[in-house]
Write a protein that holds these residues in place. Structure first.
Motif, mmCIF file in Angstrom:
data_model
loop_
_atom_site.group_PDB
_atom_site.id
_atom_site.type_symbol
_atom_site.label_atom_id
_atom_site.label_comp_id
_atom_site.label_asym_id
_atom_site.label_seq_id
_atom_site.Cartn_x
_atom_site.Cartn_y
_atom_site.Cartn_z
ATOM 1 N N PRO A 1 4.192 22.900 47.801
ATOM 2 C CA PRO A 1 4.540 22.435 49.148
ATOM 3 C C PRO A 1 3.299 22.235 50.046
ATOM 4 N N ALA A 2 2.333 23.138 49.964
ATOM 5 C CA ALA A 2 1.131 22.984 50.808
ATOM 6 C C ALA A 2 0.374 21.708 50.435
ATOM 7 N N GLN A 3 0.305 21.407 49.149
ATOM 8 C CA GLN A 3 -0.380 20.182 48.731
ATOM 9 C C GLN A 3 0.348 18.931 49.219
ATOM 10 N N SER B 1 -4.183 23.420 62.634
ATOM 11 C CA SER B 1 -2.889 24.036 62.275
ATOM 12 C C SER B 1 -2.026 23.081 61.447
ATOM 13 N N PRO B 2 -2.610 22.432 60.418
ATOM 14 C CA PRO B 2 -1.891 21.381 59.683
ATOM 15 C C PRO B 2 -0.708 21.916 58.887
ATOM 16 N N LEU B 3 -0.727 23.201 58.566
ATOM 17 C CA LEU B 3 0.395 23.785 57.825
ATOM 18 C C LEU B 3 1.382 24.450 58.780
ATOM 19 N N GLY B 4 1.058 24.378 60.079
ATOM 20 C CA GLY B 4 1.936 24.994 61.070
ATOM 21 C C GLY B 4 1.420 26.352 61.517
ATOM 22 N N SER B 5 0.200 26.685 61.090
ATOM 23 C CA SER B 5 -0.425 27.944 61.485
ATOM 24 C C SER B 5 0.418 29.122 60.995
ATOM 25 N N SER B 6 -0.052 30.325 61.257
ATOM 26 C CA SER B 6 0.664 31.492 60.715
ATOM 27 C C SER B 6 2.107 31.534 61.219
ATOM 28 N N ARG B 7 2.342 30.952 62.423
ATOM 29 C CA ARG B 7 3.684 31.030 63.004
ATOM 30 C C ARG B 7 4.724 30.169 62.306
ATOM 31 N N VAL C 1 -7.974 16.724 57.825
ATOM 32 C CA VAL C 1 -7.099 17.903 57.762
ATOM 33 C C VAL C 1 -7.940 19.171 57.633
ATOM 34 N N LEU C 2 -7.563 20.195 58.410
ATOM 35 C CA LEU C 2 -8.377 21.419 58.466
ATOM 36 C C LEU C 2 -7.564 22.658 58.100
ATOM 37 N N PRO C 3 -7.007 22.732 56.899
ATOM 38 C CA PRO C 3 -6.192 23.909 56.559
ATOM 39 C C PRO C 3 -7.036 25.187 56.515
ATOM 40 N N LYS C 4 -6.460 26.237 57.065
ATOM 41 C CA LYS C 4 -7.128 27.541 57.065
ATOM 42 C C LYS C 4 -6.488 28.440 56.012
ATOM 43 N N SER C 5 -7.315 29.085 55.222
ATOM 44 C CA SER C 5 -6.831 30.193 54.407
ATOM 45 C C SER C 5 -8.009 31.099 54.099
ATOM 46 N N VAL C 6 -7.713 32.364 53.896
ATOM 47 C CA VAL C 6 -8.764 33.283 53.465
ATOM 48 C C VAL C 6 -8.512 33.742 52.033
ATOM 49 N N HIS C 7 -7.531 33.118 51.371
ATOM 50 C CA HIS C 7 -7.221 33.497 49.994
ATOM 51 C C HIS C 7 -7.716 32.441 49.018
ATOM 52 N N GLU C 8 -8.497 32.912 48.022
ATOM 53 C CA GLU C 8 -9.144 31.985 47.092
ATOM 54 C C GLU C 8 -8.142 31.047 46.417
ATOM 55 N N ASN C 9 -7.008 31.590 45.965
ATOM 56 C CA ASN C 9 -6.053 30.734 45.240
ATOM 57 C C ASN C 9 -5.482 29.653 46.153
ATOM 58 N N ARG C 10 -5.213 30.007 47.416
ATOM 59 C CA ARG C 10 -4.710 29.006 48.359
ATOM 60 C C ARG C 10 -5.786 28.002 48.745
ATOM 61 N N ILE C 11 -7.013 28.491 48.892
ATOM 62 C CA ILE C 11 -8.130 27.596 49.230
ATOM 63 C C ILE C 11 -8.276 26.530 48.147
ATOM 64 N N GLN C 12 -8.180 26.951 46.898
ATOM 65 C CA GLN C 12 -8.264 26.001 45.775
ATOM 66 C C GLN C 12 -7.061 25.063 45.789
ATOM 67 N N GLU C 13 -5.904 25.630 45.981
ATOM 68 C CA GLU C 13 -4.659 24.849 46.017
ATOM 69 C C GLU C 13 -4.730 23.750 47.088
ATOM 70 N N ASN C 14 -5.187 24.125 48.283
ATOM 71 C CA ASN C 14 -5.179 23.205 49.425
ATOM 72 C C ASN C 14 -6.147 22.039 49.260
ATOM 73 N N PHE C 15 -7.077 22.160 48.328
ATOM 74 C CA PHE C 15 -8.084 21.105 48.150
ATOM 75 C C PHE C 15 -7.624 20.039 47.168
ATOM 76 N N THR D 1 7.848 25.910 57.181
ATOM 77 C CA THR D 1 7.477 24.546 56.771
ATOM 78 C C THR D 1 7.453 24.424 55.253
ATOM 79 N N LEU D 2 6.809 25.391 54.600
ATOM 80 C CA LEU D 2 6.658 25.286 53.146
ATOM 81 C C LEU D 2 7.970 25.553 52.417
ATOM 82 N N GLU D 3 8.946 26.061 53.145
ATOM 83 C CA GLU D 3 10.241 26.315 52.511
ATOM 84 C C GLU D 3 11.293 25.250 52.832
HETATM 85 P P1 A2P Z 1 -3.890 32.930 54.750
HETATM 86 O O1 A2P Z 1 -5.172 32.685 55.474
HETATM 87 O O2 A2P Z 1 -3.528 34.368 54.686
HETATM 88 O O3 A2P Z 1 -3.850 32.236 53.406
HETATM 89 P P2 A2P Z 1 -2.956 26.329 59.310
HETATM 90 O O4 A2P Z 1 -3.991 25.742 58.429
HETATM 91 O O5 A2P Z 1 -1.831 25.430 59.642
HETATM 92 O O6 A2P Z 1 -3.539 26.991 60.510
HETATM 93 O O7 A2P Z 1 -2.188 27.456 58.468
HETATM 94 C C1 A2P Z 1 -2.809 28.605 58.118
HETATM 95 C C2 A2P Z 1 -1.752 29.626 57.738
HETATM 96 O O8 A2P Z 1 -1.131 29.263 56.500
HETATM 97 C C3 A2P Z 1 -2.384 30.928 57.526
HETATM 98 O O9 A2P Z 1 -1.444 31.914 57.902
HETATM 99 C C4 A2P Z 1 -2.647 30.965 56.029
HETATM 100 O O10 A2P Z 1 -2.666 32.287 55.585
HETATM 101 C C5 A2P Z 1 -1.469 30.198 55.484
HETATM 102 N N1 A2P Z 1 -1.748 29.378 54.290
HETATM 103 C C6 A2P Z 1 -2.821 28.588 54.068
HETATM 104 N N2 A2P Z 1 -2.721 27.937 52.896
HETATM 105 C C7 A2P Z 1 -1.542 28.306 52.350
HETATM 106 C C8 A2P Z 1 -0.869 27.972 51.143
HETATM 107 N N3 A2P Z 1 -1.410 27.119 50.267
HETATM 108 N N4 A2P Z 1 0.340 28.556 50.903
HETATM 109 C C9 A2P Z 1 0.884 29.421 51.789
HETATM 110 N N5 A2P Z 1 0.292 29.767 52.942
HETATM 111 C C10 A2P Z 1 -0.909 29.226 53.236
#
Ligand code: A2P
Length: 302
Positions: free
Chosen positions: A233-235, A205-211, A248-262, A216-218
């Motif tokens: 902000p995520a980077q 939950s490095p970005l603070g998870s969905s909750r 760090v284990l960021p979760k996302s299921v969106h391609e653009n965010r997955i690329q961004e987070n790397f 955090t990013l704002e």
């Molecule tokens: P989603 O999977 O819909 O992109 P954590 O890694 O702390 O568990 O955080 C995961 C949460 O942050 C998920 O809700 C994910 O949603 C969202 N998230 C992941 N990467 C980003 C990003 N780069 N910008 C905004 N939200 C993000």
């Protein structure tokens, strides 16, 4: 920034992984493929996430050699009894369609009795195995020697639980301790202890998870650092984690965010200090704590 850490075995662990907790069926496969295409070589899964099959399919379909990818899974609470561990590991391996795991973690420092949990999802704590996880650890060491796991570690262990385990004569010490770490829950004492003891932490939950991710990013300070450095902000947050010396284990299921987070950078010391001070200067907010949900009369993290 450091692209990987070296584990006690000598294996290298990439510093950023795709997290797949809460990545649901039907979307997790695409996420894994997008991550591998973006350059990720580390996937953090678990038996309990219920998505190992789809993750395994995606790894296979990517065409990337298995040995180029660092794959983690975790032993669920209902399989801590030494006689139950190998069958559960085999299930993870078969779903992931691989012959070994790079890392296998004890998911929680709490053991459930298998039967009531399997039959009716009823949680009955196995007090003996919870108070003394050494028999579980010894079996995991055996499975390392059998070639099914390259590294073993723990997750959600606080200091005294970690020391309770490692005060036993170990053949292999825990390669990592995977815990919640985020801007909202930066755990400076745990991090200082880990550095002192040479324990590698992994941040879930490095970005603070969905909750907490949105708030955090704002945060103005995160937005300001991002703007100054030409990052998102995520980077900034993910770079800060790596600079703290954790995986760090960021979760996302969106391609653009997955690329961004790397795409992470080495933050200038001044910006790193700003974020660190802001994070540790307010009361922590933990996202994940199943103590009550599991009917425990104590806090797992206390
Ligand atoms: P989603 O999977 O819909 O992109 P954590 O890694 O702390 O568990 O955080 C995961 C949460 O942050 C998920 O809700 C994910 O949603 C969202 N998230 C992941 N990467 C980003 C990003 N780069 N910008 C905004 N939200 C993000």
């Amino acid at each position: 920034p450091r692209p990987h850490y070296t584990l006690p075995s000598g294996d290298k662990i990439p510093s950023v992984a795709l997290g797949v907790w809460q990545a649901s069926k039907g979307e997790v496969g695409q996420a894994v493929k997008a991550a591998l295409a973006a350059g990720y070589r580390h996937i953090d899964d678990a038996w309990a996430y219920g998505n190992e099959k789809e993750v395994g399919d995606a790894i296979k379909e990517s065409g990337i050699p298995r040995e180029d990818i660092f794959i983690t899974s975790k032993l669920w609470n209902s399989f801590h009894a030494p006689e139950d561990i190998e069958a559960s590991l085999d299930e993870s391996l078969s779903r992931l369609q691989i012959s070994y795991l790079d890392l296998y973690l004890i998911h929680w420092p709490i053991a459930f009795k298998k039967e009531p949990y399997e039959k009716e999802r009823k949680i009955v704590v196995d007090v003996a195995l919870t108070e003394n996880p050494y028999p579980t650890w010894k079996k995991l060491e055996e499975l390392v020697d059998k070639g099914k796991i390259r590294n073993i570690g723990v997750s959600n262990f606080n200091v005294w639980r970690y020391e309770n385990l490692t005060s036993n004569p170990l053949k292999y010490r825990p390669a990592v301790n995977q815990v919640e770490l985020s801007f909202g829950n930066p755990q400076p004492e745990l991090l200082a202890w880990a550095k002192l003891k040479g324990v590698l932490l992994e941040a879930y939950s490095p970005l603070g998870s969905s909750r907490q991710v949105k708030e955090t990013l704002e945060l103005p300070i995160i937005k300001k650092v991002a703007k100054d450095l030409g990052l998102t902000p995520a980077q900034v947050i993910i770079s800060w984690h790596v600079q703290r010396g954790v995986v760090v284990l960021p979760k996302s299921v969106h391609e653009n965010r997955i690329q961004e987070n790397f795409k992470i950078v080495a933050l200038p010391q001044e910006q790193f200090n700003l974020i660190e001070r802001a994070a540790v200067s307010k009361p922590p907010q933990r996202v994940v704590n199943p103590s009550k949900g599991w009917g425990l009369d104590y806090d797992i993290f206390a």
